[in-house]
Scaffold this motif. Sequence first.
Motif, PDB file in Angstrom:
ATOM      1  N   PRO A 153       0.810  -1.213   0.000  1.00 62.00           N
ATOM      2  CA  PRO A 153       0.000   0.000   0.000  1.00 62.00           C
ATOM      3  C   PRO A 153       0.853   1.277   0.000  1.00 62.00           C
ATOM      4  CG  PRO A 153       0.196  -0.831   2.223  1.00 62.00           C
ATOM      5  CD  PRO A 153       0.919  -1.811   1.339  1.00 62.00           C
ATOM      6  N   ASP A 154       0.181   2.397  -0.229  1.00 59.92           N
ATOM      7  CA  ASP A 154       0.854   3.691  -0.113  1.00 59.92           C
ATOM      8  C   ASP A 154       1.117   4.030   1.350  1.00 59.92           C
ATOM      9  OD1 ASP A 154       0.915   4.195  -2.828  1.00 59.92           O
ATOM     10  OD2 ASP A 154      -1.054   5.154  -2.838  1.00 59.92           O
ATOM     11  N   ALA A 155       0.231   3.549   2.244  1.00 60.03           N
ATOM     12  CA  ALA A 155       0.372   3.877   3.668  1.00 60.03           C
ATOM     13  C   ALA A 155      -0.248   2.792   4.523  1.00 60.03           C
ATOM     14  CB  ALA A 155      -0.283   5.219   3.970  1.00 60.03           C
ATOM     15  N   PHE A 156       0.311   2.620   5.726  1.00 64.86           N
ATOM     16  CA  PHE A 156      -0.275   1.748   6.739  1.00 64.86           C
ATOM     17  C   PHE A 156      -1.012   2.620   7.759  1.00 64.86           C
ATOM     18  CE2 PHE A 156       3.516  -1.146   5.907  1.00 64.86           C
ATOM     19  CZ  PHE A 156       2.772  -2.086   5.221  1.00 64.86           C
ATOM     20  N   LEU A 157      -2.171   2.153   8.180  1.00 60.91           N
ATOM     21  CA  LEU A 157      -2.923   2.773   9.272  1.00 60.91           C
ATOM     22  C   LEU A 157      -3.070   1.714  10.353  1.00 60.91           C
ATOM     23  CD1 LEU A 157      -5.759   4.557   7.236  1.00 60.91           C
ATOM     24  CD2 LEU A 157      -3.523   5.477   7.896  1.00 60.91           C
ATOM     25  N   MET A 158      -2.516   1.973  11.539  1.00 58.98           N
ATOM     26  CA  MET A 158      -2.512   0.974  12.603  1.00 58.98           C
ATOM     27  C   MET A 158      -3.264   1.491  13.815  1.00 58.98           C
ATOM     28  SD  MET A 158       1.347  -0.570  12.402  1.00 58.98           S
ATOM     29  CE  MET A 158       2.105  -0.959  10.822  1.00 58.98           C
ATOM     30  N   ASP A 159      -4.289   0.751  14.224  1.00 59.90           N
ATOM     31  CA  ASP A 159      -5.143   1.162  15.333  1.00 59.90           C
ATOM     32  C   ASP A 159      -4.859   0.315  16.567  1.00 59.90           C
ATOM     33  OD1 ASP A 159      -7.073   2.305  16.897  1.00 59.90           O
ATOM     34  OD2 ASP A 159      -8.774   1.361  15.884  1.00 59.90           O
ATOM     35  N   GLU A 160      -3.976   0.801  17.447  1.00 58.93           N
ATOM     36  CA  GLU A 160      -3.601   0.129  18.691  1.00 58.93           C
ATOM     37  C   GLU A 160      -3.364  -1.366  18.474  1.00 58.93           C
ATOM     38  OE1 GLU A 160      -5.096   1.496  22.328  1.00 58.93           O
ATOM     39  OE2 GLU A 160      -6.373   3.013  21.448  1.00 58.93           O
ATOM     40  N   PRO A 161      -2.498  -1.732  17.536  1.00 55.53           N
ATOM     41  CA  PRO A 161      -2.353  -3.152  17.179  1.00 55.53           C
ATOM     42  C   PRO A 161      -1.741  -4.028  18.260  1.00 55.53           C
ATOM     43  CG  PRO A 161      -0.651  -1.845  16.123  1.00 55.53           C
ATOM     44  CD  PRO A 161      -1.588  -0.875  16.764  1.00 55.53           C
ATOM     45  N   LEU A 162      -1.101  -3.436  19.265  1.00 50.73           N
ATOM     46  CA  LEU A 162      -0.422  -4.253  20.272  1.00 50.73           C
ATOM     47  C   LEU A 162      -1.179  -4.333  21.592  1.00 50.73           C
ATOM     48  CD1 LEU A 162       3.261  -3.013  19.746  1.00 50.73           C
ATOM     49  CD2 LEU A 162       1.942  -4.702  18.437  1.00 50.73           C
ATOM     50  N   SER A 163      -2.322  -3.695  21.681  1.00 49.51           N
ATOM     51  CA  SER A 163      -3.000  -3.583  22.978  1.00 49.51           C
ATOM     52  C   SER A 163      -3.531  -4.909  23.502  1.00 49.51           C
ATOM     53  CB  SER A 163      -4.140  -2.565  22.895  1.00 49.51           C
ATOM     54  OG  SER A 163      -5.090  -2.980  21.941  1.00 49.51           O
ATOM     55  N   ASN A 164      -3.710  -5.902  22.632  1.00 46.97           N
ATOM     56  CA  ASN A 164      -4.216  -7.202  23.091  1.00 46.97           C
ATOM     57  C   ASN A 164      -3.109  -8.169  23.509  1.00 46.97           C
ATOM     58  OD1 ASN A 164      -6.909  -6.603  22.809  1.00 46.97           O
ATOM     59  ND2 ASN A 164      -7.077  -7.395  20.728  1.00 46.97           N
ATOM     60  N   LEU A 165      -1.862  -7.727  23.399  1.00 50.95           N
ATOM     61  CA  LEU A 165      -0.740  -8.603  23.739  1.00 50.95           C
ATOM     62  C   LEU A 165      -0.326  -8.411  25.191  1.00 50.95           C
ATOM     63  CD1 LEU A 165       1.475  -8.068  20.557  1.00 50.95           C
ATOM     64  CD2 LEU A 165      -0.298  -9.789  20.925  1.00 50.95           C
ATOM     65  N   ASP A 166       0.309  -9.425  25.766  1.00 53.13           N
ATOM     66  CA  ASP A 166       0.806  -9.265  27.127  1.00 53.13           C
ATOM     67  C   ASP A 166       2.036  -8.362  27.110  1.00 53.13           C
ATOM     68  OD1 ASP A 166       3.199 -10.808  26.653  1.00 53.13           O
ATOM     69  OD2 ASP A 166       2.030 -12.633  26.910  1.00 53.13           O
ATOM     70  N   ALA A 167       2.484  -7.950  28.304  1.00 53.99           N
ATOM     71  CA  ALA A 167       3.533  -6.942  28.412  1.00 53.99           C
ATOM     72  C   ALA A 167       4.812  -7.344  27.688  1.00 53.99           C
ATOM     73  CB  ALA A 167       3.822  -6.655  29.880  1.00 53.99           C
ATOM     74  N   LYS A 168       5.240  -8.590  27.864  1.00 61.48           N
ATOM     75  CA  LYS A 168       6.486  -9.048  27.234  1.00 61.48           C
ATOM     76  C   LYS A 168       6.376  -9.033  25.714  1.00 61.48           C
ATOM     77  CE  LYS A 168       9.827 -12.873  27.430  1.00 61.48           C
ATOM     78  NZ  LYS A 168       9.850 -13.210  26.008  1.00 61.48           N
ATOM     79  N   LEU A 169       5.242  -9.511  25.207  1.00 67.27           N
ATOM     80  CA  LEU A 169       5.046  -9.533  23.759  1.00 67.27           C
ATOM     81  C   LEU A 169       4.949  -8.128  23.184  1.00 67.27           C
ATOM     82  CD1 LEU A 169       2.620 -12.417  22.728  1.00 67.27           C
ATOM     83  CD2 LEU A 169       4.884 -11.909  21.815  1.00 67.27           C
ATOM     84  N   ARG A 170       4.345  -7.197  23.940  1.00 65.70           N
ATOM     85  CA  ARG A 170       4.239  -5.816  23.459  1.00 65.70           C
ATOM     86  C   ARG A 170       5.626  -5.223  23.244  1.00 65.70           C
ATOM     87  NH1 ARG A 170      -0.008  -4.988  27.057  1.00 65.70           N
ATOM     88  NH2 ARG A 170       1.303  -3.819  28.501  1.00 65.70           N
ATOM     89  N   VAL A 171       6.522  -5.463  24.199  1.00 70.06           N
ATOM     90  CA  VAL A 171       7.880  -4.949  24.070  1.00 70.06           C
ATOM     91  C   VAL A 171       8.557  -5.556  22.846  1.00 70.06           C
ATOM     92  CG1 VAL A 171      10.161  -4.877  25.145  1.00 70.06           C
ATOM     93  CG2 VAL A 171       8.117  -4.492  26.535  1.00 70.06           C
ATOM     94  N   GLU A 172       8.410  -6.863  22.658  1.00 69.22           N
ATOM     95  CA  GLU A 172       9.019  -7.534  21.508  1.00 69.22           C
ATOM     96  C   GLU A 172       8.453  -7.010  20.196  1.00 69.22           C
ATOM     97  OE1 GLU A 172       8.466 -11.707  21.968  1.00 69.22           O
ATOM     98  OE2 GLU A 172       9.778 -11.877  23.712  1.00 69.22           O
ATOM     99  N   MET A 173       7.127  -6.843  20.134  1.00 66.84           N
ATOM    100  CA  MET A 173       6.491  -6.402  18.899  1.00 66.84           C
ATOM    101  C   MET A 173       6.783  -4.937  18.597  1.00 66.84           C
ATOM    102  SD  MET A 173       5.106  -8.825  17.205  1.00 66.84           S
ATOM    103  CE  MET A 173       4.118  -7.883  16.042  1.00 66.84           C
ATOM    104  N   ARG A 174       6.957  -4.115  19.639  1.00 64.85           N
ATOM    105  CA  ARG A 174       7.351  -2.716  19.411  1.00 64.85           C
ATOM    106  C   ARG A 174       8.671  -2.671  18.649  1.00 64.85           C
ATOM    107  NH1 ARG A 174       6.185  -0.994  24.968  1.00 64.85           N
ATOM    108  NH2 ARG A 174       8.422  -0.914  25.341  1.00 64.85           N
ATOM    109  N   SER A 175       9.620  -3.450  19.135  1.00 64.78           N
ATOM    110  CA  SER A 175      10.933  -3.500  18.486  1.00 64.78           C
ATOM    111  C   SER A 175      10.826  -4.058  17.076  1.00 64.78           C
ATOM    112  CB  SER A 175      11.884  -4.354  19.332  1.00 64.78           C
ATOM    113  OG  SER A 175      13.117  -4.519  18.687  1.00 64.78           O
ATOM    114  N   TYR A 176       9.989  -5.073  16.942  1.00 63.35           N
ATOM    115  CA  TYR A 176       9.843  -5.717  15.635  1.00 63.35           C
ATOM    116  C   TYR A 176       9.226  -4.759  14.618  1.00 63.35           C
ATOM    117  CZ  TYR A 176       9.153  -9.395  12.229  1.00 63.35           C
ATOM    118  OH  TYR A 176       9.218 -10.140  11.095  1.00 63.35           O
ATOM    119  N   LEU A 177       8.177  -4.037  15.016  1.00 62.45           N
ATOM    120  CA  LEU A 177       7.524  -3.099  14.099  1.00 62.45           C
ATOM    121  C   LEU A 177       8.467  -1.974  13.693  1.00 62.45           C
ATOM    122  CD1 LEU A 177       3.893  -2.731  15.518  1.00 62.45           C
ATOM    123  CD2 LEU A 177       4.594  -3.772  13.366  1.00 62.45           C
TER     124      LEU A 177
END
Length: 396
Positions: A153-177
Amino acid sequence: MAEVEFRALRKVFDGGAIAVEGLDLRIADGEFLVLVGPSGSGKTTVLRMAAGLEAPTSGDVLIAGEVVNDVPPTDRNIAMVFQSYALYPHMTVYANMAFGLKLHHVKKEVIRPRVHSAAKMLGIDDLLARKPSQLSGGQRQRVAMGRAIVREPDAFLMDEPLSNLDAKLRVEMRSYLATLHQQLRTTTLYVTHDQTEAMTMGDRVAVMRDGRLQQVDRPQVLYERPVNLFVAGFIGSPAMNLLRGRLTREGDLLSLELGGTTLSLPSSLLAERPRLADYLGADVIFGIRPEDIEDAALVPSANGRRLDVRVTLAEALGAEVIAHFPLAARSASGAASLVAARGSDSPLLETAADGDAVLTARLSPRTAARSGAQLGVYLHAERAHFFDPESEEAIW
């Protein structure tokens, strides 16, 4: 890729509720911009107007320089990543990732390499035959990302995509994104209420409150030079301590009267913040971050800025100790922007039973701070922030 821009954007819902008011914001081509604010600040409404899921009451949404107000969502060439993953449970991972391309009648020989390439990039190429129920939360979120990536796409729109993850996964996914964006460099508008996500992921961060843009800048600038009381209180964890006091000067000595406490200030503050001279003899709101308060025993010279306090609670977290202590001063919790700044009904600065303000300090693990013990603390007043108590604007 393309830039996304909002011009004088306004959204009023049925019944007269104003969700967004006069938003002017440009997301540069390839930029990762995070839109942050408490619940009800209008950030998700902005995202939905960018996607075409909500129509603006007035103003324009532009993608790649073209006004898209009347362009259907399917024709905007943007991809959304939702909070809830929105995966089809009866489809395999491959089918979920390919589904959007099939809807756009993309040929199979084009779909297959796109899906496999995205899956390899996301580290889920060995999961393509599985169904969502067989995946962990982090894996499902990667599939949702993959479904967006394959569309190119021309752009990504992300609506709180990590809010359903547990704390450890949120940290990992932040770095990954963040790493993924460095590879793709696709223009991204990311919505969250979590200021830690905002500060760690965004090239720039836009802070919203009650439908209005408060400040937009690089994360470190928001932290070091907040334009008003709201941004100061919202950015940073633990939150900035905010006290109401009177600024005075006797000769070359500058001080702040905080109720029953007088704090000496470096005279250099007047040179660094010329407008402070207009507030001599008047009230100001004094802000100091928890990390700018130290155990005085660990500071070579207190220079009159040592305060003796009684720690009511010390939270040992290993790498740091979060200490709370009352101070005979007026909290700034009466200011409207300090209430519900983080989406709650509590003021940012608590008040002790005797009416004193309760401050929070982030201390070295070498501190002697213990719950119920006396402690000398040192305030790095040269790093303090000052705000007008009426306008709530920063004083510089």
